[in-house]
Design an enzyme around this catalytic site. Structure first.
Site, PDB file in Angstrom:
ATOM      1  N   LYS A   1      15.974  -6.188   1.966  1.00 32.91           N
ATOM      2  CA  LYS A   1      16.551  -5.104   2.780  1.00 32.91           C
ATOM      3  C   LYS A   1      18.044  -5.284   3.054  1.00 32.91           C
ATOM      4  O   LYS A   1      18.770  -4.309   3.206  1.00 32.91           O
ATOM      5  CB  LYS A   1      15.762  -4.957   4.085  1.00 32.91           C
ATOM      6  CG  LYS A   1      14.378  -4.402   3.797  1.00 32.91           C
ATOM      7  CD  LYS A   1      13.521  -4.212   5.011  1.00 32.91           C
ATOM      8  CE  LYS A   1      12.126  -3.815   4.529  1.00 32.91           C
ATOM      9  NZ  LYS A   1      11.239  -3.416   5.597  1.00 32.91           N
TER      10      LYS A   1
ATOM     11  N   ALA B   1      14.080 -12.499  12.391  1.00 32.56           N
ATOM     12  CA  ALA B   1      15.439 -11.951  12.403  1.00 32.56           C
ATOM     13  C   ALA B   1      15.828 -11.525  10.992  1.00 32.56           C
ATOM     14  O   ALA B   1      16.990 -11.575  10.614  1.00 32.56           O
ATOM     15  CB  ALA B   1      16.409 -12.996  12.947  1.00 32.56           C
TER      16      ALA B   1
ATOM     17  N   ASN C   1      13.705 -16.651  16.616  1.00 39.23           N
ATOM     18  CA  ASN C   1      13.642 -16.893  15.161  1.00 39.23           C
ATOM     19  C   ASN C   1      13.644 -18.385  14.864  1.00 39.23           C
ATOM     20  O   ASN C   1      14.222 -19.188  15.606  1.00 39.23           O
ATOM     21  CB  ASN C   1      14.819 -16.207  14.451  1.00 39.23           C
ATOM     22  CG  ASN C   1      14.560 -16.075  12.960  1.00 39.23           C
ATOM     23  OD1 ASN C   1      13.455 -15.726  12.542  1.00 39.23           O
ATOM     24  ND2 ASN C   1      15.554 -16.369  12.136  1.00 39.23           N
ATOM     25  N   ARG C   2      12.957 -18.734  13.751  1.00 41.88           N
ATOM     26  CA  ARG C   2      12.902 -20.128  13.279  1.00 41.88           C
ATOM     27  C   ARG C   2      14.313 -20.666  13.099  1.00 41.88           C
ATOM     28  O   ARG C   2      14.621 -21.790  13.450  1.00 41.88           O
ATOM     29  CB  ARG C   2      12.135 -20.131  11.945  1.00 41.88           C
ATOM     30  CG  ARG C   2      11.890 -21.461  11.335  1.00 41.88           C
ATOM     31  CD  ARG C   2      10.997 -21.306  10.137  1.00 41.88           C
ATOM     32  NE  ARG C   2      11.620 -20.457   9.091  1.00 41.88           N
ATOM     33  CZ  ARG C   2      11.039 -20.183   7.932  1.00 41.88           C
ATOM     34  NH1 ARG C   2       9.837 -20.643   7.670  1.00 41.88           N
ATOM     35  NH2 ARG C   2      11.656 -19.428   7.041  1.00 41.88           N
TER      36      ARG C   2
ATOM     37  N   MET D   1       3.532  -6.849  12.171  1.00 42.82           N
ATOM     38  CA  MET D   1       4.001  -5.832  11.218  1.00 42.82           C
ATOM     39  C   MET D   1       3.243  -5.897   9.899  1.00 42.82           C
ATOM     40  O   MET D   1       3.209  -4.921   9.154  1.00 42.82           O
ATOM     41  CB  MET D   1       5.494  -6.002  10.955  1.00 42.82           C
ATOM     42  CG  MET D   1       6.351  -5.510  12.085  1.00 42.82           C
ATOM     43  SD  MET D   1       8.044  -5.357  11.490  1.00 42.82           S
ATOM     44  CE  MET D   1       8.874  -5.024  13.020  1.00 42.82           C
TER      45      MET D   1
ATOM     46  N   TYR E   1       0.052  -5.751   7.555  1.00 42.91           N
ATOM     47  CA  TYR E   1      -1.241  -5.072   7.677  1.00 42.91           C
ATOM     48  C   TYR E   1      -2.222  -5.769   6.762  1.00 42.91           C
ATOM     49  O   TYR E   1      -1.848  -6.280   5.705  1.00 42.91           O
ATOM     50  CB  TYR E   1      -1.115  -3.585   7.328  1.00 42.91           C
ATOM     51  CG  TYR E   1      -0.404  -3.362   6.019  1.00 42.91           C
ATOM     52  CD1 TYR E   1       0.986  -3.294   5.979  1.00 42.91           C
ATOM     53  CD2 TYR E   1      -1.111  -3.249   4.826  1.00 42.91           C
ATOM     54  CE1 TYR E   1       1.652  -3.123   4.785  1.00 42.91           C
ATOM     55  CE2 TYR E   1      -0.441  -3.071   3.622  1.00 42.91           C
ATOM     56  CZ  TYR E   1       0.932  -3.009   3.613  1.00 42.91           C
ATOM     57  OH  TYR E   1       1.593  -2.853   2.425  1.00 42.91           O
TER      58      TYR E   1
ATOM     59  N   THR F   1      11.242  -3.448   0.126  1.00 41.32           N
ATOM     60  CA  THR F   1      10.503  -4.324   1.018  1.00 41.32           C
ATOM     61  C   THR F   1      10.986  -5.758   0.869  1.00 41.32           C
ATOM     62  O   THR F   1      11.987  -6.028   0.184  1.00 41.32           O
ATOM     63  CB  THR F   1       8.973  -4.142   0.812  1.00 41.32           C
ATOM     64  OG1 THR F   1       8.290  -4.886   1.824  1.00 41.32           O
ATOM     65  CG2 THR F   1       8.494  -4.598  -0.547  1.00 41.32           C
TER      66      THR F   1
ATOM     67  N   GLY G   1      15.129  -8.579   7.622  1.00 43.50           N
ATOM     68  CA  GLY G   1      15.401  -7.149   7.428  1.00 43.50           C
ATOM     69  C   GLY G   1      14.543  -6.263   8.305  1.00 43.50           C
ATOM     70  O   GLY G   1      15.021  -5.248   8.830  1.00 43.50           O
TER      71      GLY G   1
ATOM     72  N   LYS H   1       0.834  -1.209   0.000  1.00 38.84           N
ATOM     73  CA  LYS H   1       0.000   0.000   0.000  1.00 38.84           C
ATOM     74  C   LYS H   1       0.867   1.256   0.000  1.00 38.84           C
ATOM     75  O   LYS H   1       0.360   2.365   0.161  1.00 38.84           O
ATOM     76  CB  LYS H   1      -0.924  -0.002   1.223  1.00 38.84           C
ATOM     77  CG  LYS H   1      -2.026  -1.040   1.146  1.00 38.84           C
ATOM     78  CD  LYS H   1      -3.016  -0.726   0.019  1.00 38.84           C
ATOM     79  CE  LYS H   1      -4.041  -1.819  -0.143  1.00 38.84           C
ATOM     80  NZ  LYS H   1      -4.739  -1.772  -1.428  1.00 38.84           N
TER      81      LYS H   1
HETATM   82  N1  LIG Z   1       4.251  -2.439   8.452  1.00 41.77           N
HETATM   83  C1  LIG Z   1       5.432  -2.100   7.986  1.00 41.77           C
HETATM   84  O1  LIG Z   1       5.738  -0.922   7.804  1.00 41.77           O
HETATM   85  C2  LIG Z   1       6.453  -3.161   7.689  1.00 41.77           C
HETATM   86  C3  LIG Z   1       7.783  -2.798   7.522  1.00 41.77           C
HETATM   87  C4  LIG Z   1       8.716  -3.786   7.284  1.00 41.77           C
HETATM   88  C5  LIG Z   1       8.326  -5.113   7.167  1.00 41.77           C
HETATM   89  N2  LIG Z   1       7.010  -5.438   7.317  1.00 41.77           N
HETATM   90  C6  LIG Z   1       6.597  -6.852   7.245  1.00 41.77           C
HETATM   91  O2  LIG Z   1       7.463  -7.607   8.075  1.00 41.77           O
HETATM   92  C7  LIG Z   1       7.602  -8.926   7.559  1.00 41.77           C
HETATM   93  C8  LIG Z   1       9.075  -9.348   7.498  1.00 41.77           C
HETATM   94  O3  LIG Z   1       9.767  -8.619   6.503  1.00 41.77           O
HETATM   95  P1  LIG Z   1      11.360  -8.783   6.292  1.00 41.77           P
HETATM   96  O4  LIG Z   1      11.764  -7.719   5.350  1.00 41.77           O
HETATM   97  O5  LIG Z   1      12.043  -8.880   7.614  1.00 41.77           O
HETATM   98  O6  LIG Z   1      11.447 -10.229   5.593  1.00 41.77           O
HETATM   99  P2  LIG Z   1      12.745 -11.166   5.493  1.00 41.77           P
HETATM  100  O7  LIG Z   1      13.999 -10.379   5.573  1.00 41.77           O
HETATM  101  O8  LIG Z   1      12.491 -12.059   4.339  1.00 41.77           O
HETATM  102  O9  LIG Z   1      12.701 -12.066   6.862  1.00 41.77           O
HETATM  103  C9  LIG Z   1      11.672 -12.981   7.071  1.00 41.77           C
HETATM  104  C10 LIG Z   1      11.672 -13.479   8.512  1.00 41.77           C
HETATM  105  O10 LIG Z   1      10.475 -14.238   8.716  1.00 41.77           O
HETATM  106  C11 LIG Z   1      10.822 -15.538   9.181  1.00 41.77           C
HETATM  107  N3  LIG Z   1       9.800 -16.467   8.658  1.00 41.77           N
HETATM  108  C12 LIG Z   1       9.299 -16.546   7.403  1.00 41.77           C
HETATM  109  N4  LIG Z   1       8.330 -17.487   7.315  1.00 41.77           N
HETATM  110  C13 LIG Z   1       8.212 -18.014   8.566  1.00 41.77           C
HETATM  111  C14 LIG Z   1       7.376 -19.015   9.128  1.00 41.77           C
HETATM  112  N5  LIG Z   1       6.473 -19.668   8.400  1.00 41.77           N
HETATM  113  N6  LIG Z   1       7.520 -19.300  10.438  1.00 41.77           N
HETATM  114  C15 LIG Z   1       8.431 -18.631  11.191  1.00 41.77           C
HETATM  115  N7  LIG Z   1       9.252 -17.655  10.725  1.00 41.77           N
HETATM  116  C16 LIG Z   1       9.144 -17.356   9.413  1.00 41.77           C
HETATM  117  C17 LIG Z   1      12.209 -15.807   8.680  1.00 41.77           C
HETATM  118  O11 LIG Z   1      12.805 -16.800   9.495  1.00 41.77           O
HETATM  119  P3  LIG Z   1      14.150 -17.588   9.004  1.00 41.77           P
HETATM  120  O12 LIG Z   1      15.280 -16.645   9.323  1.00 41.77           O
HETATM  121  O13 LIG Z   1      14.161 -18.814   9.836  1.00 41.77           O
HETATM  122  O14 LIG Z   1      13.983 -17.836   7.536  1.00 41.77           O
HETATM  123  C18 LIG Z   1      12.830 -14.397   8.875  1.00 41.77           C
HETATM  124  O15 LIG Z   1      13.171 -14.183  10.227  1.00 41.77           O
HETATM  125  C19 LIG Z   1       6.896  -8.939   6.194  1.00 41.77           C
HETATM  126  O16 LIG Z   1       5.599  -9.499   6.380  1.00 41.77           O
HETATM  127  C20 LIG Z   1       6.768  -7.473   5.848  1.00 41.77           C
HETATM  128  O17 LIG Z   1       5.647  -7.221   5.022  1.00 41.77           O
HETATM  129  C21 LIG Z   1       6.073  -4.475   7.575  1.00 41.77           C
END
Ligand SMILES: NC(=O)c1ccc[n+]([C@@H]2O[C@H](COP(=O)([O-])OP(=O)(O)OC[C@H]3O[C@@H](n4cnc5c(N)ncnc54)[C@H](OP(=O)(O)O)[C@@H]3O)[C@@H](O)[C@H]2O)c1
Length: 277
Positions: A65, A128, A151-152, A215, A217, A61, A130, A15
């Site tokens: 990151k 853990a 973290n997983r 996090m 929405y 996103t 981005g 969004k």
């Molecule tokens: N509202 C906002 O402004 C905002 C801002 C930033 C991010 N977000 C949201 O935050 C989320 C994470 O984003 P990111 O950039 O950090 O992604 P990322 O770097 O890909 O990291 C994903 C994380 O989720 C874990 N994970 C994924 N699937 C899982 C599952 N089924 N069970 C347990 N852990 C799982 C991964 O664990 P492993 O390390 O074990 O793979 C890793 O720690 C996303 O949904 C994103 O849309 C929202």
């Protein structure tokens, strides 16, 4: 017209274009902001092509990151601390300034919009990636009693613990390691909700939790927020407020103006309801 983009994979759910269009309207800026899908192995090329075609800045996103951190040629202090970047500003002489506005966005949403002071609280941060690494320092700066990271893949949580250990009380491990502990605030910073999945949360984790924050929405409760509600957590929040707050901080970096956020959070909620499946 100046063009900006949000780059990710997936990105169609984002969004950010809606939010930046509202900010532009509010501040009288003439700009164009588009979603940009990058192949999982093609982030760098997507960014460089966008800049070559006149792009002025980008939000980054999931899951790029960390790659964005590596691609930036200059970093703000908060991006350097996070080792993750969610905002680029393209500058003269091929410079790419990398910033991280996720942390300030989350803290503003929790403390100001949700009126939930973080000082003295026990916080559990799930994930853990981005997003998690971007919010650790700003959370610690609010002086919680403890920030635990689950973290997983626990090794990644331990790396973050080591990275931020000098900034405040921080613990790390697997989900199971925190079974039986009481947390005032539980934050889901995993991407599990994106795939309608749940992290492996141990039973009774929400015992004593006042606020559960996802996090992601959405127009409806995510599986994480459903579970928190079923376990009796009174206050539930999704990442709509964080998204608007981090976007406002990016807008400030690009245009030198901080837009009003409350009105845009409420417009975003209306928009999410309108497009509810
Ligand atoms: N509202 C906002 O402004 C905002 C801002 C930033 C991010 N977000 C949201 O935050 C989320 C994470 O984003 P990111 O950039 O950090 O992604 P990322 O770097 O890909 O990291 C994903 C994380 O989720 C874990 N994970 C994924 N699937 C899982 C599952 N089924 N069970 C347990 N852990 C799982 C991964 O664990 P492993 O390390 O074990 O793979 C890793 O720690 C996303 O949904 C994103 O849309 C929202």
């Amino acid at each position: 017209m100046d063009t900006y983009a949000v780059v990710g994979n997936p990105v169609t759910h984002s969004k950010s274009p809606f939010i930046h269009a509202r900010f532009a309207q509010q501040t009288g800026k003439i700009m164009h902001y588009i979603p940009l899908l990058a192949p999982l192995d093609g982030f760098r090329q997507t960014v460089l092509d966008f800049r070559k075609n006149g792009g002025k800045g980008m939000n980054i996103t999931v899951p790029f990151k960390f790659e964005a951190y590596a691609l930036a040629t200059r970093l703000t202090d908060r991006a350097r601390a996070a080792h993750a970047v969610n905002t680029f500003r393209f500058e003269a002489e091929e410079e790419i300034l990398g910033d991280n506005t996720d942390g300030v966005g989350l803290v503003r949403d929790i403390e100001i919009n949700l009126n939930f002071p973080l000082a003295g609280k026990q916080i559990l941060l799930m994930g853990a990636g981005g997003a998690a690494s971007g919010v650790i320092l700003p959370l610690l700066q609010q002086q919680p009693c403890l920030l635990a990271i689950a973290n997983r893949t626990p090794e990644k949580a331990v790396i973050l613990q080591q990275q931020f250990a000098s900034h405040g009380p921080i613990a790390a491990g697997s989900y199971q390691d925190f079974a039986g502990q009481r947390f005032d605030l539980v934050i889901n910073a995993t991407s599990a909700s994106l795939h309608n999945e749940l992290p492996p949360i141990p039973p009774d984790l929400f015992h004593g939790t006042a606020l559960a924050y996802d996090m992601l929405y959405s127009s409806r409760l995510t599986p994480f927020l459903e579970l928190a509600r079923a376990e009796g957590v009174e206050h539930l929040a999704d990442g709509a407020g964080m998204l608007v707050e981090q976007a406002a901080e990016s807008f400030l970096l690009w245009h030198g103006i901080r837009p009003e956020t409350r009105i845009v959070i409420s417009q975003l909620r209306d928009e999410l309801r309108r497009h509810a499946p």
